[in-house]
Design a protein around this motif. Structure first.
Motif, PDB file in Angstrom:
ATOM      1  N   MET A  37       0.557  -1.143   0.167  1.00  0.00           N
ATOM      2  CA  MET A  37       0.026  -0.083  -0.098  1.00  0.00           C
ATOM      3  C   MET A  37       0.726   0.792  -0.171  1.00  0.00           C
ATOM      4  O   MET A  37       0.663   1.997  -0.372  1.00  0.00           O
ATOM      5  N   LYS A  38       1.620   1.288   1.143  1.00  0.00           N
ATOM      6  CA  LYS A  38       2.582   2.656   1.198  1.00  0.00           C
ATOM      7  C   LYS A  38       3.660   3.211  -0.259  1.00  0.00           C
ATOM      8  O   LYS A  38       3.138   4.036  -0.688  1.00  0.00           O
ATOM      9  N   ASP A  43       4.001   5.372  -5.442  1.00  0.00           N
ATOM     10  CA  ASP A  43       3.971   5.666  -6.255  1.00  0.00           C
ATOM     11  C   ASP A  43       2.816   6.592  -7.407  1.00  0.00           C
ATOM     12  O   ASP A  43       3.062   7.191  -8.777  1.00  0.00           O
ATOM     13  N   ARG A  44       1.827   6.712  -6.968  1.00  0.00           N
ATOM     14  CA  ARG A  44       0.571   7.667  -7.212  1.00  0.00           C
ATOM     15  C   ARG A  44       0.755   9.382  -7.146  1.00  0.00           C
ATOM     16  O   ARG A  44       0.807  10.482  -7.950  1.00  0.00           O
ATOM     17  N   ALA A  45       2.055   9.147  -6.523  1.00  0.00           N
ATOM     18  CA  ALA A  45       2.309  10.476  -5.656  1.00  0.00           C
ATOM     19  C   ALA A  45       3.016  11.040  -7.477  1.00  0.00           C
ATOM     20  O   ALA A  45       3.090  12.109  -7.386  1.00  0.00           O
ATOM     21  N   ALA A  46       4.235  10.339  -7.380  1.00  0.00           N
ATOM     22  CA  ALA A  46       5.618  10.450  -8.767  1.00  0.00           C
ATOM     23  C   ALA A  46       4.322  10.503  -9.727  1.00  0.00           C
ATOM     24  O   ALA A  46       4.690  11.933 -10.766  1.00  0.00           O
ATOM     25  N   SER A  47       3.265   9.727  -9.589  1.00  0.00           N
ATOM     26  CA  SER A  47       2.452   9.856 -11.190  1.00  0.00           C
ATOM     27  C   SER A  47       1.923  11.011 -11.198  1.00  0.00           C
ATOM     28  O   SER A  47       1.920  11.808 -12.258  1.00  0.00           O
ATOM     29  N   ALA A  48       1.680  11.611 -10.519  1.00  0.00           N
ATOM     30  CA  ALA A  48       1.235  12.507 -10.582  1.00  0.00           C
ATOM     31  C   ALA A  48       1.184  13.907 -10.383  1.00  0.00           C
ATOM     32  O   ALA A  48       1.441  15.008 -10.739  1.00  0.00           O
ATOM     33  N   ARG A  49       2.957  13.548  -9.918  1.00  0.00           N
ATOM     34  CA  ARG A  49       3.847  15.010  -9.325  1.00  0.00           C
ATOM     35  C   ARG A  49       4.118  15.438 -10.781  1.00  0.00           C
ATOM     36  O   ARG A  49       3.999  16.598 -11.262  1.00  0.00           O
ATOM     37  N   TYR A  50       4.105  14.061 -11.841  1.00  0.00           N
ATOM     38  CA  TYR A  50       4.991  14.196 -13.024  1.00  0.00           C
ATOM     39  C   TYR A  50       3.955  14.704 -14.128  1.00  0.00           C
ATOM     40  O   TYR A  50       4.146  15.946 -14.818  1.00  0.00           O
ATOM     41  N   ILE A  71      -2.663  16.574  -5.495  1.00  0.00           N
ATOM     42  CA  ILE A  71      -2.758  15.129  -5.006  1.00  0.00           C
ATOM     43  C   ILE A  71      -1.299  14.236  -5.011  1.00  0.00           C
ATOM     44  O   ILE A  71      -1.196  13.556  -3.834  1.00  0.00           O
ATOM     45  N   SER A  72      -0.317  14.803  -5.723  1.00  0.00           N
ATOM     46  CA  SER A  72       1.051  13.699  -5.221  1.00  0.00           C
ATOM     47  C   SER A  72       1.484  14.281  -3.897  1.00  0.00           C
ATOM     48  O   SER A  72       1.878  13.382  -2.747  1.00  0.00           O
ATOM     49  N   THR A  73       1.328  15.627  -3.266  1.00  0.00           N
ATOM     50  CA  THR A  73       1.377  16.215  -1.964  1.00  0.00           C
ATOM     51  C   THR A  73       0.789  15.115  -0.997  1.00  0.00           C
ATOM     52  O   THR A  73       1.208  14.333  -0.100  1.00  0.00           O
ATOM     53  N   ILE A  74      -0.323  15.201  -1.054  1.00  0.00           N
ATOM     54  CA  ILE A  74      -1.166  14.470  -0.003  1.00  0.00           C
ATOM     55  C   ILE A  74      -1.210  12.325  -0.053  1.00  0.00           C
ATOM     56  O   ILE A  74      -0.980  12.150   0.729  1.00  0.00           O
ATOM     57  N   SER A  75      -1.003  12.340  -1.623  1.00  0.00           N
ATOM     58  CA  SER A  75      -0.303  11.061  -1.875  1.00  0.00           C
ATOM     59  C   SER A  75       1.089  10.458  -0.557  1.00  0.00           C
ATOM     60  O   SER A  75       1.477   9.314  -0.498  1.00  0.00           O
ATOM     61  N   THR A  76       2.157  11.557  -1.075  1.00  0.00           N
ATOM     62  CA  THR A  76       2.912  11.185  -0.304  1.00  0.00           C
ATOM     63  C   THR A  76       3.090  11.736   1.164  1.00  0.00           C
ATOM     64  O   THR A  76       3.447  10.793   1.761  1.00  0.00           O
ATOM     65  N   ALA A  77       2.074  12.323   1.692  1.00  0.00           N
ATOM     66  CA  ALA A  77       1.688  11.954   3.319  1.00  0.00           C
ATOM     67  C   ALA A  77       1.340  11.012   3.243  1.00  0.00           C
ATOM     68  O   ALA A  77       1.544  10.511   4.497  1.00  0.00           O
ATOM     69  N   MET A  78       0.057  10.975   2.788  1.00  0.00           N
ATOM     70  CA  MET A  78      -0.037   9.054   3.284  1.00  0.00           C
ATOM     71  C   MET A  78       0.497   8.101   3.457  1.00  0.00           C
ATOM     72  O   MET A  78       0.619   7.256   3.911  1.00  0.00           O
ATOM     73  N   ALA A  79       1.264   8.135   2.214  1.00  0.00           N
ATOM     74  CA  ALA A  79       2.216   6.980   1.685  1.00  0.00           C
ATOM     75  C   ALA A  79       3.441   7.426   3.077  1.00  0.00           C
ATOM     76  O   ALA A  79       3.648   6.188   3.820  1.00  0.00           O
ATOM     77  N   GLY A  80       3.476   8.250   3.841  1.00  0.00           N
ATOM     78  CA  GLY A  80       4.483   8.708   5.439  1.00  0.00           C
ATOM     79  C   GLY A  80       3.299   7.577   6.156  1.00  0.00           C
ATOM     80  O   GLY A  80       4.283   7.122   7.388  1.00  0.00           O
ATOM     81  N   SER A  81       2.027   8.504   6.111  1.00  0.00           N
ATOM     82  CA  SER A  81       1.681   7.805   7.913  1.00  0.00           C
ATOM     83  C   SER A  81       1.563   6.030   7.417  1.00  0.00           C
ATOM     84  O   SER A  81       1.259   5.521   9.018  1.00  0.00           O
ATOM     85  N   VAL A  82       1.236   5.190   5.863  1.00  0.00           N
ATOM     86  CA  VAL A  82       1.454   3.992   6.026  1.00  0.00           C
ATOM     87  C   VAL A  82       2.667   3.151   6.656  1.00  0.00           C
ATOM     88  O   VAL A  82       3.132   2.615   6.846  1.00  0.00           O
ATOM     89  N   ALA A  83       3.695   4.329   6.080  1.00  0.00           N
ATOM     90  CA  ALA A  83       5.407   3.643   6.481  1.00  0.00           C
ATOM     91  C   ALA A  83       4.973   4.125   7.919  1.00  0.00           C
ATOM     92  O   ALA A  83       6.227   2.862   8.905  1.00  0.00           O
ATOM     93  N   SER A  84       4.657   4.952   9.098  1.00  0.00           N
ATOM     94  CA  SER A  84       4.341   4.019   9.823  1.00  0.00           C
ATOM     95  C   SER A  84       3.421   2.874  10.675  1.00  0.00           C
ATOM     96  O   SER A  84       4.084   2.470  12.046  1.00  0.00           O
TER      97      SER A  84
END
Length: 130
Positions: A37-38, A43-50, A71-84
Protein backbone atom coordinates in the motif's frame (compact mmCIF):
# COMPACT_ATOMS: atom_id res chain seq x y z
CA UNK A 1 -20.40 -23.95 31.02
CA UNK A 2 -17.97 -21.05 31.33
CA UNK A 3 -15.91 -19.83 28.40
CA UNK A 4 -12.70 -21.03 30.09
CA UNK A 5 -14.13 -24.52 30.50
CA UNK A 6 -15.39 -24.58 26.92
CA UNK A 7 -12.03 -23.45 25.60
CA UNK A 8 -10.11 -25.84 27.86
CA UNK A 9 -12.22 -28.73 26.66
CA UNK A 10 -11.36 -28.21 23.00
CA UNK A 11 -7.84 -26.75 22.87
CA UNK A 12 -4.77 -28.92 22.86
CA UNK A 13 -1.10 -28.03 23.10
CA UNK A 14 -0.67 -28.72 19.38
CA UNK A 15 -3.56 -26.38 18.59
CA UNK A 16 -2.05 -23.60 20.70
CA UNK A 17 1.33 -24.00 18.99
CA UNK A 18 -0.27 -24.05 15.56
CA UNK A 19 -2.24 -20.88 16.32
CA UNK A 20 0.86 -19.12 17.69
CA UNK A 21 2.78 -19.98 14.52
CA UNK A 22 -0.17 -18.94 12.34
CA UNK A 23 -0.37 -15.61 14.15
CA UNK A 24 3.23 -14.91 13.25
CA UNK A 25 2.56 -15.75 9.61
CA UNK A 26 -0.53 -13.52 9.53
CA UNK A 27 1.42 -10.65 11.09
CA UNK A 28 4.12 -10.98 8.42
CA UNK A 29 1.51 -11.07 5.62
CA UNK A 30 -0.21 -8.01 7.04
CA UNK A 31 3.10 -6.18 7.04
CA UNK A 32 3.69 -7.13 3.39
CA UNK A 33 0.23 -5.90 2.40
CA UNK A 34 0.77 -2.58 4.17
CA UNK A 35 4.19 -2.24 2.50
CA UNK A 36 2.53 -2.71 -0.91
CA UNK A 37 0.00 0.00 0.00
CA UNK A 38 2.84 2.39 0.87
CA UNK A 39 4.51 1.64 -2.48
CA UNK A 40 1.24 2.34 -4.35
CA UNK A 41 0.84 5.72 -2.63
CA UNK A 42 4.43 6.60 -3.51
CA UNK A 43 3.88 5.57 -7.15
CA UNK A 44 0.68 7.61 -7.37
CA UNK A 45 2.43 10.63 -5.83
CA UNK A 46 5.23 10.40 -8.39
CA UNK A 47 2.74 10.04 -11.23
CA UNK A 48 0.68 13.05 -10.12
CA UNK A 49 3.86 15.12 -9.66
CA UNK A 50 5.02 14.16 -13.18
CA UNK A 51 1.64 15.10 -14.66
CA UNK A 52 1.63 18.44 -12.85
CA UNK A 53 5.13 19.27 -14.07
CA UNK A 54 4.38 18.11 -17.63
CA UNK A 55 1.15 20.13 -17.74
CA UNK A 56 3.01 23.20 -16.47
CA UNK A 57 5.51 22.85 -19.33
CA UNK A 58 2.59 22.51 -21.77
CA UNK A 59 1.00 25.68 -20.30
CA UNK A 60 -2.09 23.92 -18.96
CA UNK A 61 -4.17 26.13 -16.69
CA UNK A 62 -2.85 26.69 -13.18
CA UNK A 63 -5.85 25.24 -11.25
CA UNK A 64 -5.36 21.90 -13.04
CA UNK A 65 -1.59 21.74 -12.51
CA UNK A 66 -2.04 22.83 -8.89
CA UNK A 67 -4.67 20.12 -8.32
CA UNK A 68 -2.30 17.44 -9.60
CA UNK A 69 0.51 18.74 -7.37
CA UNK A 70 -1.88 18.71 -4.42
CA UNK A 71 -2.74 15.08 -5.17
CA UNK A 72 0.99 14.34 -5.23
CA UNK A 73 1.51 16.08 -1.88
CA UNK A 74 -1.40 14.28 -0.25
CA UNK A 75 -0.30 10.91 -1.65
CA UNK A 76 3.22 11.49 -0.33
CA UNK A 77 1.80 12.31 3.12
CA UNK A 78 -0.36 9.17 3.01
CA UNK A 79 2.69 7.08 2.10
CA UNK A 80 4.43 8.55 5.14
CA UNK A 81 1.50 7.64 7.36
CA UNK A 82 1.44 4.11 5.98
CA UNK A 83 5.20 3.90 6.63
CA UNK A 84 4.49 4.34 10.34
CA UNK A 85 2.00 1.45 10.08
CA UNK A 86 4.73 -0.64 8.41
CA UNK A 87 6.98 0.13 11.37
CA UNK A 88 4.25 -0.92 13.80
CA UNK A 89 3.67 -4.06 11.69
CA UNK A 90 7.36 -4.91 12.11
CA UNK A 91 6.93 -4.66 15.86
CA UNK A 92 3.81 -6.83 15.67
CA UNK A 93 5.60 -9.50 13.62
CA UNK A 94 8.51 -9.51 16.08
CA UNK A 95 6.12 -9.82 19.02
CA UNK A 96 4.27 -12.67 17.28
CA UNK A 97 7.53 -14.53 16.68
CA UNK A 98 8.39 -14.01 20.33
CA UNK A 99 4.96 -15.34 21.29
CA UNK A 100 5.53 -18.55 19.37
CA UNK A 101 9.01 -18.97 20.85
CA UNK A 102 7.83 -18.24 24.38
CA UNK A 103 4.91 -20.64 24.06
CA UNK A 104 7.23 -23.36 22.79
CA UNK A 105 9.75 -22.64 25.54
CA UNK A 106 7.17 -22.66 28.31
CA UNK A 107 5.07 -25.57 27.17
CA UNK A 108 7.25 -27.59 24.81
CA UNK A 109 8.98 -29.44 27.62
CA UNK A 110 5.58 -30.50 28.99
CA UNK A 111 4.60 -31.87 25.60
CA UNK A 112 7.93 -33.69 25.37
CA UNK A 113 7.43 -35.15 28.84
CA UNK A 114 3.92 -36.28 27.93
CA UNK A 115 5.22 -38.01 24.80
CA UNK A 116 8.11 -39.78 26.52
CA UNK A 117 6.76 -40.68 29.95
CA UNK A 118 6.04 -44.23 31.00
CA UNK A 119 3.06 -43.40 33.21
CA UNK A 120 -0.39 -43.78 31.70
CA UNK A 121 -2.13 -40.40 31.41
CA UNK A 122 -5.54 -39.83 32.99
CA UNK A 123 -8.54 -39.60 30.75
CA UNK A 124 -9.26 -35.95 29.76
CA UNK A 125 -12.60 -36.16 31.59
CA UNK A 126 -10.74 -36.80 34.84
CA UNK A 127 -8.75 -33.56 34.45
CA UNK A 128 -11.74 -31.34 33.71
CA UNK A 129 -12.89 -28.93 36.41
CA UNK A 130 -16.30 -29.69 37.83
Amino acid sequence: MSVAKAIGATITYAAVMARAAAYGIRAARTRQAVERMKDRFEDRAASARYLSEAMTILSVDEPTTTAYMEISTISTAMAGSVASIVSASDALATAAQGLASETEGQHGRMADANRTHSVQMAEPVFNQRH
